[in-house]
Design an enzyme around this catalytic site. Structure first.
Site, PDB file in Angstrom:
ATOM      1  N   ALA A  69      44.015  34.563  31.212  1.00  0.00           N
ATOM      2  CA  ALA A  69      43.648  33.520  32.169  1.00  0.00           C
ATOM      3  C   ALA A  69      42.444  34.019  32.961  1.00  0.00           C
ATOM      4  O   ALA A  69      42.195  35.225  33.014  1.00  0.00           O
ATOM      5  CB  ALA A  69      44.827  33.267  33.102  1.00  0.00           C
ATOM      6  N   GLY A 108      47.214  35.456  29.079  1.00  0.00           N
ATOM      7  CA  GLY A 108      47.260  34.055  28.668  1.00  0.00           C
ATOM      8  C   GLY A 108      46.750  33.853  27.250  1.00  0.00           C
ATOM      9  O   GLY A 108      47.147  32.898  26.572  1.00  0.00           O
ATOM     10  N   GLU A 111      49.653  34.558  25.127  1.00  0.00           N
ATOM     11  CA  GLU A 111      50.644  33.491  25.352  1.00  0.00           C
ATOM     12  C   GLU A 111      50.270  32.247  24.559  1.00  0.00           C
ATOM     13  O   GLU A 111      51.119  31.575  23.979  1.00  0.00           O
ATOM     14  CB  GLU A 111      50.731  33.169  26.849  1.00  0.00           C
ATOM     15  CG  GLU A 111      51.365  34.322  27.622  1.00  0.00           C
ATOM     16  CD  GLU A 111      51.405  34.045  29.115  1.00  0.00           C
ATOM     17  OE1 GLU A 111      50.324  34.004  29.728  1.00  0.00           O
ATOM     18  OE2 GLU A 111      52.503  33.874  29.651  1.00  0.00           O
ATOM     19  N   GLU A 131      49.837  41.580  32.387  1.00  0.00           N
ATOM     20  CA  GLU A 131      49.868  40.945  33.714  1.00  0.00           C
ATOM     21  C   GLU A 131      50.425  41.850  34.808  1.00  0.00           C
ATOM     22  O   GLU A 131      49.946  41.833  35.937  1.00  0.00           O
ATOM     23  CB  GLU A 131      50.672  39.639  33.664  1.00  0.00           C
ATOM     24  CG  GLU A 131      49.904  38.455  33.063  1.00  0.00           C
ATOM     25  CD  GLU A 131      50.047  38.352  31.553  1.00  0.00           C
ATOM     26  OE1 GLU A 131      50.440  39.354  30.912  1.00  0.00           O
ATOM     27  OE2 GLU A 131      49.761  37.271  30.999  1.00  0.00           O
TER      28      GLU A 131
HETATM   29  N1  3HC Z   1      39.221  36.816  33.894  1.00  0.00           N
HETATM   30  C1  3HC Z   1      37.981  36.834  34.431  1.00  0.00           C
HETATM   31  N2  3HC Z   1      37.059  37.781  34.172  1.00  0.00           N
HETATM   32  C2  3HC Z   1      37.428  38.766  33.329  1.00  0.00           C
HETATM   33  C3  3HC Z   1      38.705  38.821  32.731  1.00  0.00           C
HETATM   34  C4  3HC Z   1      39.622  37.773  33.043  1.00  0.00           C
HETATM   35  N3  3HC Z   1      40.841  37.735  32.515  1.00  0.00           N
HETATM   36  N4  3HC Z   1      38.760  39.917  31.946  1.00  0.00           N
HETATM   37  C5  3HC Z   1      37.572  40.521  32.039  1.00  0.00           C
HETATM   38  N5  3HC Z   1      36.759  39.836  32.866  1.00  0.00           N
HETATM   39  C6  3HC Z   1      35.354  40.136  33.203  1.00  0.00           C
HETATM   40  C7  3HC Z   1      35.207  41.496  33.896  1.00  0.00           C
HETATM   41  O1  3HC Z   1      35.380  41.366  35.280  1.00  0.00           O
HETATM   42  C8  3HC Z   1      33.788  41.849  33.513  1.00  0.00           C
HETATM   43  O2  3HC Z   1      32.937  41.114  34.355  1.00  0.00           O
HETATM   44  P1  3HC Z   1      31.502  41.672  34.797  1.00  0.00           P
HETATM   45  O3  3HC Z   1      30.724  41.836  33.545  1.00  0.00           O
HETATM   46  O4  3HC Z   1      31.016  40.646  35.740  1.00  0.00           O
HETATM   47  O5  3HC Z   1      31.790  43.003  35.470  1.00  0.00           O
HETATM   48  C9  3HC Z   1      33.637  41.289  32.113  1.00  0.00           C
HETATM   49  O6  3HC Z   1      34.668  40.310  31.976  1.00  0.00           O
HETATM   50  C10 3HC Z   1      33.797  42.304  31.019  1.00  0.00           C
HETATM   51  O7  3HC Z   1      35.021  43.019  31.222  1.00  0.00           O
HETATM   52  P2  3HC Z   1      35.196  44.517  30.736  1.00  0.00           P
HETATM   53  O8  3HC Z   1      34.095  45.358  31.277  1.00  0.00           O
HETATM   54  O9  3HC Z   1      36.589  44.912  31.037  1.00  0.00           O
HETATM   55  O10 3HC Z   1      34.965  44.343  29.160  1.00  0.00           O
HETATM   56  P3  3HC Z   1      35.572  45.156  27.957  1.00  0.00           P
HETATM   57  O11 3HC Z   1      34.902  44.624  26.765  1.00  0.00           O
HETATM   58  O12 3HC Z   1      35.535  46.608  28.246  1.00  0.00           O
HETATM   59  O13 3HC Z   1      37.126  44.748  27.899  1.00  0.00           O
HETATM   60  C11 3HC Z   1      38.991  43.221  27.958  1.00  0.00           C
HETATM   61  C12 3HC Z   1      37.510  43.423  27.585  1.00  0.00           C
HETATM   62  C13 3HC Z   1      39.850  44.140  27.080  1.00  0.00           C
HETATM   63  C14 3HC Z   1      39.353  41.774  27.713  1.00  0.00           C
HETATM   64  C15 3HC Z   1      39.187  43.614  29.446  1.00  0.00           C
HETATM   65  O14 3HC Z   1      38.207  42.939  30.220  1.00  0.00           O
HETATM   66  C16 3HC Z   1      40.529  43.302  30.028  1.00  0.00           C
HETATM   67  O15 3HC Z   1      41.455  44.056  29.852  1.00  0.00           O
HETATM   68  N6  3HC Z   1      40.623  42.168  30.740  1.00  0.00           N
HETATM   69  C17 3HC Z   1      41.805  41.786  31.483  1.00  0.00           C
HETATM   70  C18 3HC Z   1      42.967  41.434  30.603  1.00  0.00           C
HETATM   71  C19 3HC Z   1      44.074  40.880  31.435  1.00  0.00           C
HETATM   72  O16 3HC Z   1      44.575  41.520  32.346  1.00  0.00           O
HETATM   73  N7  3HC Z   1      44.494  39.670  31.105  1.00  0.00           N
HETATM   74  C20 3HC Z   1      45.528  39.026  31.829  1.00  0.00           C
HETATM   75  C21 3HC Z   1      44.924  38.109  32.832  1.00  0.00           C
HETATM   76  S1  3HC Z   1      46.118  37.338  33.839  1.00  0.00           S
HETATM   77  C22 3HC Z   1      46.796  36.145  32.849  1.00  0.00           C
HETATM   78  O17 3HC Z   1      46.412  36.004  31.718  1.00  0.00           O
HETATM   79  C23 3HC Z   1      47.841  35.286  33.493  1.00  0.00           C
HETATM   80  C24 3HC Z   1      48.561  34.435  32.505  1.00  0.00           C
HETATM   81  O18 3HC Z   1      49.780  35.036  32.173  1.00  0.00           O
HETATM   82  C25 3HC Z   1      48.835  33.025  33.039  1.00  0.00           C
END
Ligand code: 3HC
Length: 653
Positions: A69, A108, A111, A131
């Site tokens: 998400a 997400g 999911e 998460e």
């Molecule tokens: N939402 C918004 N921005 C995000 C994001 C997300 N979920 N994930 C990454 N970004 C942004 C980062 O802030 C970064 O922004 P910037 O360039 O402005 O600094 C950019 O994307 C690149 O991120 P990374 O430097 O981490 O890129 P990598 O290629 O090294 O890694 C990734 C990619 C593995 C996808 C890593 O970004 C990551 O682990 N992201 C988070 C994953 C996560 O926690 N997902 C769960 C989100 S909560 C959710 O899904 C709720 C649901 O259950 C309803």
């Protein structure tokens, strides 16, 4: 192949053999932002209504499937359709939907894939519901659909830890149905064709085996014991453990829990840490500057620190040349490094081929000139200015003019070490934390004359070493140890004012530190800090408050766990409050005529956190730290500050 259909700015599709191939293109990580959700729901409606379409494939553009998400939308007003709405529509579609996971499917993203009727992944994919690392539980069905596919215990282990699984594990667990070699879309289209006309497997309709309390206890014990008071992992376990109830009821509970946690201070703190980590490597003045190539790293001083750095460098693929004073010491260093690699081999972190490759890239020597092939030399010798300056003077003569020199000093002034060389522009500090092959934090010290591309190289090497680099200017102790000194000083003031070590430690542990300050001292040993205090005694201003309790302890031979006694006693190795320590503290208070008062846990925390934040403000004002969030990262990753509190600068509000 047909023309491209645009469903929204980030969701488009082509039709291949009557199958709608939908691509999400929302850089950088294809997060399910409002526009993606809108595009997907339009695509689903189109696929349902259009008689010529027999099924659907969903994939991501670039190297990610869906990173989750959109975290940046958290805290903003909700925009319809929600992710659960879209996911429900996917699962309910009357035509087969196949997820083609071309890269990471996280949160997400996974999911969404779990609601598809079939899941295929390319070798680059990785899957997880991380998460809890953001202080939330999955909010779009993850805690209810995953156990329907892999069972309650395995789902608890994955979700409550936030761990990422590689494709082979995901396949054997049953999250994935198939692995694709080269062209994942061809494989996915083929899969849709096979599914057309067959009963669709809707994950939400699958039964979950009733939970076995012993199994649940077993799978959640490890993660919950590490949770240090965080709410999300326990909530995730609760939701998964009850996923055998009616699906709709479980989904509603999950969503409500997700929304409550999402708006909590804990989740805000962990989001702050997430973005802080990404921000830290953005350093003013380095835009467009290319790092120098580094393949071979020299390491001077093969003690504990040098060996740890060597292991980190070998694991990252570098060739390492270790230098120590005499051949016997160099050989001992080699043995120490091999010993650490063998531990990795025994624990399964390294396989035999990797072990052989890493040892083949290691050599040791006692001759300075053997470091001539190095692109970067890191010194980790005794923390003494003369020793380090002399070493750098010698290295200056043997390494290439474009090679970089890094000092791992903790407390000395690296500018003075740099000035011993002819080219101070190529000198920087790389302050590792012990054990260096384990600890993620790396303070990258920008010295007075460090050239921009040298700093950029330090950051690039840190990234390759899988460290978290934080840039700091030159000051005694850099960011971390300066704040730690202020924190330690305040803790000693508290002792003298009336709190006892065990009360201070309990307040810190309750807050989420893995260990109280005084327990940490005992573990590390008290003699090094004592020696430093004795060296600095002559320079200490008389007007400055100085607490002598630690000196009295050391004089009494209480040098920490190694000597069996320190701030605590250790009969049978167990940490125990010692009345002798209380007596020493009381005697010191009496000497200064301090009337002891009692402190609540909150007061203790306020004083300690306040001292850290004040020192942090000073570091910002002096330009030593570029941003408050860098300070938070240092304290979280180097000093045990609980991540779910966001660091001392975030915590002060
Ligand atoms: N939402 C918004 N921005 C995000 C994001 C997300 N979920 N994930 C990454 N970004 C942004 C980062 O802030 C970064 O922004 P910037 O360039 O402005 O600094 C950019 O994307 C690149 O991120 P990374 O430097 O981490 O890129 P990598 O290629 O090294 O890694 C990734 C990619 C593995 C996808 C890593 O970004 C990551 O682990 N992201 C988070 C994953 C996560 O926690 N997902 C769960 C989100 S909560 C959710 O899904 C709720 C649901 O259950 C309803």
């Amino acid at each position: 192949m047909s023309d491209v259909t645009t469903f929204s700015a980030t969701v488009t599709a082509t039709t291949r053999n009557g199958i709608l191939v939908v691509t999400i293109d929302n850089p950088p990580v294809n997060a399910t932002s409002a526009d993606v959700r809108l595009g997907l729901s339009r695509a689903l409606a189109h696929a349902e209504a259009e008689g010529t379409i027999s099924g659907m494939v969903i994939t991501g553009a670039g190297k990610t499937f869906i990173g989750g998400a959109d975290i940046k939308e958290f805290g903003k007003p909700a925009i319809e359709p929600t992710l659960p709405d879209v996911i429900e529509k996917i699962e309910a579609l009357s035509k087969p939907v196949v997820a083609a996971l071309n890269g990471a499917a996280l949160g997400g993203g996974l999911e969404l894939a779990l609601a598809c009727h079939y899941r295929i992944a390319s070798p680059a994919a990785q899957l997880g519901l991380p998460e809890v690392k953001l202080g939330i539980v999955p909010g779009a069905g993850g805690t209810q659909r995953l156990p329907r596919l892999i069972g309650i215990p395995a789902a608890i282990e994955l979700i409550a830890s936030g761990r990422i699984a590689k494709i082979n594990e995901a396949l054997s667990l049953g999250i994935l149905d198939e692995l694709a070699g080269t062209d994942i879309l061809d494989v996915a289209i083929n899969a849709v064709q096979k599914l057309v006309g067959t009963p669709l497997r809707r994950t939400g309709e699958l039964a979950v085996a009733p939970p076995d309390p012993t199994e649940i206890e077993k799978s959640s014990r490890k993660t919950l014991s590490k949770a240090r008071g965080q709410k999300a992992p326990a909530e995730a376990v609760r939701l998964i453990a009850s996923s055998h109830r009616p699906f709709a009821e479980g989904l509603a509970d999950e969503r409500a829990t997700f929304l409550t946690l999402r708006d909590s201070r804990e989740a805000a703190a962990l989001r702050h840490v997430f973005f802080a980590e990404r921000e830290a490597s953005k350093v003013a003045g380095l835009e467009g500057i290319d790092p120098r190539p580094v393949n071979t790293i020299g390491l001077c001083g093969l003690g504990l620190m040098g060996s740890g750095i060597a292991v980190a460098a070998l694991s990252a693929g570098y060739t390492v040349i270790g230098l120590d004073q005499i051949p016997e010491a160099a050989e001992k260093g080699r043995e120490r490094i091999i010993g650490l690699l063998e531990r990795n081999l025994a624990s399964g972190r390294l396989n035999r081929a990797g072990f052989d490759a890493q040892t083949a890239r290691l050599s040791v020597t006692a001759t300075d000139a053997d470091l001539s092939p190095c692109d970067l030399v890191i010194e980790a010798v005794f923390d003494d200015l003369d020793v380090k300056a002399d070493l750098f003077r010698r290295l200056d003569k043997v390494i290439r003019p474009d090679a970089i020199l890094a000092t791992n000093t903790s407390y000395l002034n690296p500018d003075e070490i740099a000035s011993a060389t002819k080219h101070p522009q190529r000198v920087l500090g790389l302050h590792f934390f012990s054990p260096a092959h384990v600890m993620r934090l790396l303070e990258v010290v920008r010295c007075r004359e460090t050239a921009p591309d040298v700093l950029a190289t330090g950051l690039a090497v840190a990234k390759k070493l899988k460290k978290l680099p934080v840039v700091t200017g030159v000051t005694e102790g850099f960011i971390g140890n300066r704040i730690f000194s202020a924190y330690r000083r305040e803790a000693e003031f508290l002792l003298e004012d009336g709190a006892l070590p065990q009360e201070i430690d309990a307040a810190l542990e309750d807050y989420g530190f893995p260990m109280g300050l005084f327990a940490v001292y005992d573990m590390a040993g008290l003699e090094i800090a004592w020696a430093r205090r004795k060296r600095q005694a002559a320079m200490r201003a008389l007007s400055k408050r100085y607490v002598e309790i630690a000196d009295r302890l050391c004089e009494a031979g209480r040098l920490g766990q190694k000597s069996g006694r320190g701030w605590y006693a250790y009969p049978d190795g167990r940490k125990t409050v010692d009345p002798e320590v209380t007596a020493i503290i009381e005697a010191e208070r009496a000497k200064k005529s301090v009337v002891a008062r009692s402190f609540s846990k909150d007061e203790i925390r306020q004083r300690l956190l306040g001292a850290m934040a004040t020192e942090g403000e000073a570091l910002l004002a002096e330009g030593i730290a570029a941003r408050a969030s860098d300070i938070d990262l240092v304290m979280i990753n180097g000093y045990g500050f609980p991540a779910h509190k966001g660091g001392p600068m975030f915590a002060k509000g």
